[in-house]
Design a protein around this motif. Structure first.
Motif: not given
Length: 153
Positions: A16-21, A27-36, A139-144
């Motif tokens: 989505f070309n949403a890296y900047k910003g 950010h946990g050991e088993h879950v990461v949530i990133v917004r851009g 918004e991306v929520t990635a989990s094991e």
């Protein structure tokens, strides 16, 4: 496992070309949530197709968030977050629909999909003002995913 979660969120945020910003909301050991915020001029009528492309990028299966797979994903994310932070609500995959309704009531167009891979699940939500003005938010929520979860795909 955190590295595969970061790689997965990075692929999606990059798509989505949403890296900047962009920033981790969690950010946990088993879950990461990133917004851009996407830097690409993605129009409302392009949102669903752009989101659908994530399936091929991740080589994943798409799952309905209201399915058993969706419920298992929400419960797994919830349990991982509860291990890190106190929460006083029960997991509810219906909460995703409520979130969409609330955002749409605020004048936003919302699309979301759940993608499942053998070891990782990724829930991706994108939204943009219904007027078409302004950027696309991601918004991306990635989990094991545990062994019991991977039997479903």
């Amino acid at each position: 496992m955190s590295e595969i979660l970061l790689r997965t969120t990075g692929q999606i945020i990059g798509h989505f070309n949403a890296y900047k910003g962009s920033r981790p909301a969690f950010h946990g050991e088993h879950v990461v949530i990133v917004r851009g915020i996407s830097r690409d001029p993605i129009e409302i009528d392009e949102m669903e197709a752009k989101l659908a492309e994530v399936k091929d990028i991740l080589q994943a299966e798409e799952a309905d968030v209201m399915s058993d797979d969706g419920k298992a994903f929400v419960e797994k994310v919830d349990s991982y977050i509860r291990d890190t932070e106190a929460a006083d609500t029960a997991p509810d995959n219906g909460g995703i629909l409520k979130m969409k309704e609330q955002l749409e009531a605020m004048g936003l167009n919302v699309e979301y999909k759940l993608f499942l891979m053998p070891n990782v699940g990724a829930f991706v939500a994108i939204w943009k003002d219904k007027s078409g003005f302004g950027p696309l938010y991601v918004e991306v929520t990635a989990s094991e995913r545990g062994e019991a979860d991977t039997e479903m795909i």
